[in-house]
Every structure is written in structure tokens, then in C-alpha cells.
Write a protein that holds these residues in place. Structure first.
Motif, PDB file in Angstrom:
ATOM      1  N   ILE A 125       0.840  -1.197   0.000  1.00 17.89           N
ATOM      2  CA  ILE A 125       0.000   0.000   0.000  1.00 17.89           C
ATOM      3  C   ILE A 125       0.878   1.252   0.000  1.00 17.89           C
ATOM      4  CG2 ILE A 125      -1.770   1.283   1.262  1.00 17.89           C
ATOM      5  CD1 ILE A 125      -2.545  -1.407   2.578  1.00 17.89           C
ATOM      6  N   GLY A 126       1.904   1.240   0.844  1.00 20.33           N
ATOM      7  CA  GLY A 126       2.803   2.391   0.936  1.00 20.33           C
ATOM      8  C   GLY A 126       3.566   2.627  -0.351  1.00 20.33           C
ATOM      9  N   MET A 127       4.077   1.556  -0.947  1.00 21.70           N
ATOM     10  CA  MET A 127       4.806   1.672  -2.210  1.00 21.70           C
ATOM     11  C   MET A 127       3.902   2.216  -3.307  1.00 21.70           C
ATOM     12  SD  MET A 127       6.802  -1.979  -2.296  1.00 21.70           S
ATOM     13  CE  MET A 127       7.722  -2.582  -0.866  1.00 21.70           C
ATOM     14  N   ASP A 128       2.638   1.805  -3.292  1.00 20.71           N
ATOM     15  CA  ASP A 128       1.695   2.241  -4.311  1.00 20.71           C
ATOM     16  C   ASP A 128       1.375   3.725  -4.155  1.00 20.71           C
ATOM     17  OD1 ASP A 128      -0.044   1.499  -6.547  1.00 20.71           O
ATOM     18  OD2 ASP A 128      -1.691   1.957  -5.183  1.00 20.71           O
ATOM     19  N   LEU A 129       1.195   4.163  -2.919  1.00 19.70           N
ATOM     20  CA  LEU A 129       0.953   5.581  -2.655  1.00 19.70           C
ATOM     21  C   LEU A 129       2.144   6.412  -3.123  1.00 19.70           C
ATOM     22  CD1 LEU A 129      -0.688   7.874  -1.333  1.00 19.70           C
ATOM     23  CD2 LEU A 129       0.422   7.303   0.829  1.00 19.70           C
ATOM     24  N   TRP A 130       3.345   5.942  -2.810  1.00 20.64           N
ATOM     25  CA  TRP A 130       4.575   6.637  -3.216  1.00 20.64           C
ATOM     26  C   TRP A 130       4.646   6.718  -4.746  1.00 20.64           C
ATOM     27  CZ3 TRP A 130       8.671   6.072  -6.374  1.00 20.64           C
ATOM     28  CH2 TRP A 130       9.787   6.890  -6.156  1.00 20.64           C
TER      29      TRP A 130
END
Length: 236
Positions: free
Chosen positions: A176-181
Motif C-alpha cells: 500500500i505504501g509503495m503504491d501511494l509513493w
């Protein structure tokens, strides 16, 4: 229940119409590209079905479902044409088949970094699926800080002719974090018109954020693992 379908053109009828307004070789090329696009779409749907089955299996039979959500997309003809131009290739059927592997694609968003590999291993263990390319930008991030696992799969498809066809499908798996980034970085790179100096400043900041985010995700995953281990001991 039968899902509503888009009205795809009949390619033989379209070919006759195209022959009236262009030479037969050009018409054949368009028909071949359209057929190949359909094949890639069928292959993408097959991978999507495989992932949906995995998602259901995790929900029913596992204490943890590594899949947070999934997205499926097909490249538009405009996007394909632009990519061919960037590669300095003429937009032909042969060039498309031999150089473009992401006409159809899926993005799988996971909860934790280790979930990325859990999903990848489960997906690629299917006997009919073959890995064509694999790029692990989590183990070795891009210079700008981008992290994700990219896999190009060769997927079998059976159409009305009964013949086993294959088509490539790109699967991107990240947290999720990588996708937001990645969404923010993409917007900064392609969707804004800001001065070069300011762009460089934000890019450097995002690179630092990527490293910090990775540390946070690994720490959270460690906490989650320990909680799971203690929970298992209690129930046993």
C-alpha cells in the motif's frame, strides 16, 4: 448471471470495410493488432481470475490475506502508439508482439513487503503460467526510490479455434505504501508543470521518503509477525 459485454466489432466484416479505404496489407495489419489485443485481454482476464481465486482461498483458509486489493487495465491504442514511438518502432503487428509485453496488466497491492513475494510465488506456481521477465525493484530499488516487483507472465489462452495460444501479461506487486509513493511520483513526473529546480527538490525529497517508508514498513511487518506468532501459540 452473464456479465454485460462490450460490442466488439466483427474483424472479418471490418477488414472488408477497411480494404475499401486502404490497401489490403494495412488492413491486415490492423486486424492482426486487434486480434492480438483481444488475446492479451483474455490472458489478463485469466490472470485476474487466478488472483481472485487466491484472494478467496486466503480469506477462507488463512489467518492472513496478503492481498489488499487488485486492479486490472488494458493499454489504450493511444498509449501503445506512444510507447512504440518512444522505442522508434513502426506500429505494426510484428513490432507489437516482439517488443511490447504490457498491453494487459494487473497491479496487486499487498499489506506488507513479504506479502509481495507470497502472492508472486502463489501466482507463478500455476503449471500453465511461465515467467518471461522478472524485475525486483524492492530488493534493488530504482535510483529515484521506486519499489515494486514486476513480472511478465506468458499465459495460455484457448479461443474458439481450440488451439492453445499464449500472450504476455505484466503483473506489478507492491505494498500500500509503495503504491501511494508511486502514484505521487508519477504525478510529479508526468502530471505537473513546475520549474526544474523545484522538480529536483521534490524528487530528492521523495527519494528520501522512499527509504523512510521502507524502514517503517519493515518495522510494521516485524510487529505483525511477532503478534501472529504469539497468537498461534495461544490457539495451539
Amino acid at each position: 448471471m452473464i456479465l454485460e459485454k462490450n460490442n466488439f466489432p466483427n474483424f472479418e466484416e471490418a477488414k472488408q470495410e477497411l480494404n475499401e479505404i486502404m490497401d489490403s496489407e494495412s488492413a491486415d495489419n490492423i486486424i492482426e493488432i486487434a486480434n492480438y489485443f483481444q488475446l492479451c485481454q483474455a490472458a489478463t482476464n485469466a490472470v485476474g481470475a487466478r488472483l481472485e481465486n487466491l484472494d478467496t482461498d486466503y480469506q477462507i483458509n488463512s489467518s492472513h490475506n496478503p492481498i489488499h486489493h487488485m486492479e486490472e487495465r488494458m493499454k489504450s491504442m493511444e498509449s501503445l502508439s506512444g510507447k512504440m514511438k518512444r522505442k522508434n518502432l513502426e506500429f505494426t503487428y510484428d513490432n507489437l508482439v516482439n517488443n511490447i509485453y504490457d498491453i494487459g496488466g494487473l497491479r496487486v497491492i499487498t499489506n506488507y513487503p513479504e506479502d509481495v513475494y507470497t502472492v508472486a510465488n502463489a501466482l507463478t506456481s500455476h503449471p500453465g503460467i511461465k515467467i518471461l521477465k522478472k524485475r525486483d525493484y524492492i530488493a534493488k530499488p530504482k535510483e529515484n526510490g521506486y519499489r515494486s516487483l514486476h513480472i511478465v507472465l506468458e499465459v495460455p489462452v484457448y479461443l474458439q479455434d481450440g488451439i492453445r495460444h499464449t500472450a504476455p501479461v505484466e503483473v506489478q506487486i507492491r505494498t500500500i505504501g509503495m503504491d501511494l509513493w508511486a502514484s505521487l511520483e508519477h504525478k510529479l513526473k508526468y502530471k505537473t508543470n513546475i520549474p526544474a529546480e523545484e522538480l529536483e527538490q521534490y524528487s530528492q525529497q521523495l527519494k528520501e521518503n522512499s527509504d523512510e517508508l521502507n524502514q517503517v514498513e519493515m518495522s510494521m511487518e516485524n510487529i505483525f509477525t511477532k503478534i501472529n506468532q504469539k497468537s498461534s501459540l495461544i490457539h495451539n
